[in-house]
Design a protein around this motif. Structure first.
Motif, PDB file in Angstrom:
ATOM      1  N   ALA A  21       0.837  -1.205   0.000  1.00  0.00           N
ATOM      2  CA  ALA A  21       0.000   0.000   0.000  1.00  0.00           C
ATOM      3  C   ALA A  21       0.872   1.255   0.000  1.00  0.00           C
ATOM      4  CB  ALA A  21      -0.903  -0.005   1.221  1.00  0.00           C
ATOM      5  N   PRO A  22       0.333   2.377  -0.465  1.00  0.00           N
ATOM      6  CA  PRO A  22       1.078   3.641  -0.436  1.00  0.00           C
ATOM      7  C   PRO A  22       1.405   4.053   1.000  1.00  0.00           C
ATOM      8  CG  PRO A  22      -0.911   3.845  -1.755  1.00  0.00           C
ATOM      9  CD  PRO A  22      -0.984   2.542  -1.058  1.00  0.00           C
ATOM     10  N   LYS A  23       2.553   4.664   1.167  1.00  0.00           N
ATOM     11  CA  LYS A  23       2.966   5.219   2.456  1.00  0.00           C
ATOM     12  C   LYS A  23       3.246   6.707   2.236  1.00  0.00           C
ATOM     13  CE  LYS A  23       3.630   1.038   4.419  1.00  0.00           C
ATOM     14  NZ  LYS A  23       2.798   0.219   3.566  1.00  0.00           N
ATOM     15  N   ALA A  24       3.228   7.487   3.299  1.00  0.00           N
ATOM     16  CA  ALA A  24       3.458   8.933   3.171  1.00  0.00           C
ATOM     17  C   ALA A  24       4.781   9.232   2.474  1.00  0.00           C
ATOM     18  CB  ALA A  24       3.425   9.590   4.549  1.00  0.00           C
ATOM     19  N   ASP A  25       5.819   8.438   2.748  1.00  0.00           N
ATOM     20  CA  ASP A  25       7.128   8.675   2.135  1.00  0.00           C
ATOM     21  C   ASP A  25       7.360   7.808   0.892  1.00  0.00           C
ATOM     22  OD1 ASP A  25       7.245   6.302   3.550  1.00  0.00           O
ATOM     23  OD2 ASP A  25       9.314   6.609   4.227  1.00  0.00           O
ATOM     24  N   ASP A  26       6.316   7.069   0.458  1.00  0.00           N
ATOM     25  CA  ASP A  26       6.431   6.195  -0.707  1.00  0.00           C
ATOM     26  C   ASP A  26       5.122   6.207  -1.485  1.00  0.00           C
ATOM     27  OD1 ASP A  26       7.264   4.255  -2.550  1.00  0.00           O
ATOM     28  OD2 ASP A  26       6.673   2.605  -1.237  1.00  0.00           O
ATOM     29  N   PRO A  27       4.793   7.344  -2.108  1.00  0.00           N
ATOM     30  CA  PRO A  27       3.526   7.411  -2.853  1.00  0.00           C
ATOM     31  C   PRO A  27       3.580   6.513  -4.082  1.00  0.00           C
ATOM     32  CG  PRO A  27       4.849   9.353  -3.273  1.00  0.00           C
ATOM     33  CD  PRO A  27       5.565   8.564  -2.206  1.00  0.00           C
ATOM     34  N   LYS A  28       2.437   6.051  -4.489  1.00  0.00           N
ATOM     35  CA  LYS A  28       2.344   5.208  -5.683  1.00  0.00           C
ATOM     36  C   LYS A  28       2.221   6.081  -6.923  1.00  0.00           C
ATOM     37  CE  LYS A  28       2.650   1.715  -3.133  1.00  0.00           C
ATOM     38  NZ  LYS A  28       3.994   1.358  -2.804  1.00  0.00           N
ATOM     39  N   THR A  29       2.692   5.566  -8.022  1.00  0.00           N
ATOM     40  CA  THR A  29       2.747   6.363  -9.250  1.00  0.00           C
ATOM     41  C   THR A  29       1.560   6.121 -10.171  1.00  0.00           C
ATOM     42  OG1 THR A  29       4.083   4.679 -10.312  1.00  0.00           O
ATOM     43  CG2 THR A  29       5.256   6.476  -9.218  1.00  0.00           C
ATOM     44  N   ILE A  30       0.465   5.663  -9.633  1.00  0.00           N
ATOM     45  CA  ILE A  30      -0.717   5.416 -10.447  1.00  0.00           C
ATOM     46  C   ILE A  30      -1.779   6.450 -10.112  1.00  0.00           C
ATOM     47  CG2 ILE A  30      -1.721   3.826  -8.770  1.00  0.00           C
ATOM     48  CD1 ILE A  30      -2.873   2.232 -11.101  1.00  0.00           C
ATOM     49  N   TRP A  31      -2.569   6.777 -11.113  1.00  0.00           N
ATOM     50  CA  TRP A  31      -3.761   7.560 -10.817  1.00  0.00           C
ATOM     51  C   TRP A  31      -4.883   7.055 -11.702  1.00  0.00           C
ATOM     52  CZ3 TRP A  31      -1.551  12.967 -12.307  1.00  0.00           C
ATOM     53  CH2 TRP A  31      -1.681  13.203 -13.659  1.00  0.00           C
ATOM     54  N   PHE A  32      -6.088   7.378 -11.299  1.00  0.00           N
ATOM     55  CA  PHE A  32      -7.267   6.944 -12.023  1.00  0.00           C
ATOM     56  C   PHE A  32      -7.813   8.129 -12.812  1.00  0.00           C
ATOM     57  CE2 PHE A  32      -6.989   4.382  -8.195  1.00  0.00           C
ATOM     58  CZ  PHE A  32      -7.126   3.100  -8.690  1.00  0.00           C
ATOM     59  N   ASN A  33      -8.077   7.933 -14.088  1.00  0.00           N
ATOM     60  CA  ASN A  33      -8.764   8.925 -14.913  1.00  0.00           C
ATOM     61  C   ASN A  33     -10.178   8.418 -15.135  1.00  0.00           C
ATOM     62  OD1 ASN A  33      -6.518  10.524 -15.183  1.00  0.00           O
ATOM     63  ND2 ASN A  33      -6.001   9.830 -17.224  1.00  0.00           N
TER      64      ASN A  33
END
Length: 105
Positions: free
Chosen positions: A26-38
């Motif tokens: 899961a994403p962490k504050a210091d390790d954001p994920k590089t995906i987004w939803f359009n």
């Protein structure tokens, strides 16, 4: 397994919680994920307002791009994922979009 399945404007989403056994981190504050939803929506103002009222964080307010016939908005959810909403107000041909991009340069 912790999961959620929901539909948004007829699109089925199936999202899972972190599962280290399957290397689903899961994403962490210091390790954001590089995906987004359009997501294309029929009423961007209402959808965006609902997201913000549900605790999402504004990234970009509803912004109308008149020449291109669309409005966009972005927010992040509690898990750090970005969501970009689109509403098409009128169809703009590929050729017209290219012409507009060239004029902006």
């Amino acid at each position: 397994e912790n999961e959620v399945i929901f539909s948004l404007y007829g699109v089925r989403f199936h999202m899972l919680d972190e599962n280290l056994e399957f290397e689903m981190i899961a994403p962490k504050a210091d390790d954001p994920k590089t995906i987004w939803f359009n997501v294309m929506v029929p009423d961007i103002a209402k959808t965006y307002s609902n997201a913000i009222n549900a605790g999402c964080t504004e990234v970009q307010p509803v912004t109308e791009i008149t020449d291109f016939g669309v409005s966009n908005a972005m927010f992040s959810d509690a898990f750090g994922y970005l969501w970009m909403l689109h509403q098409v107000h009128r169809e703009v041909s590929f050729e017209e979009r290219i012409k507009l991009w060239k004029e902006r340069k």
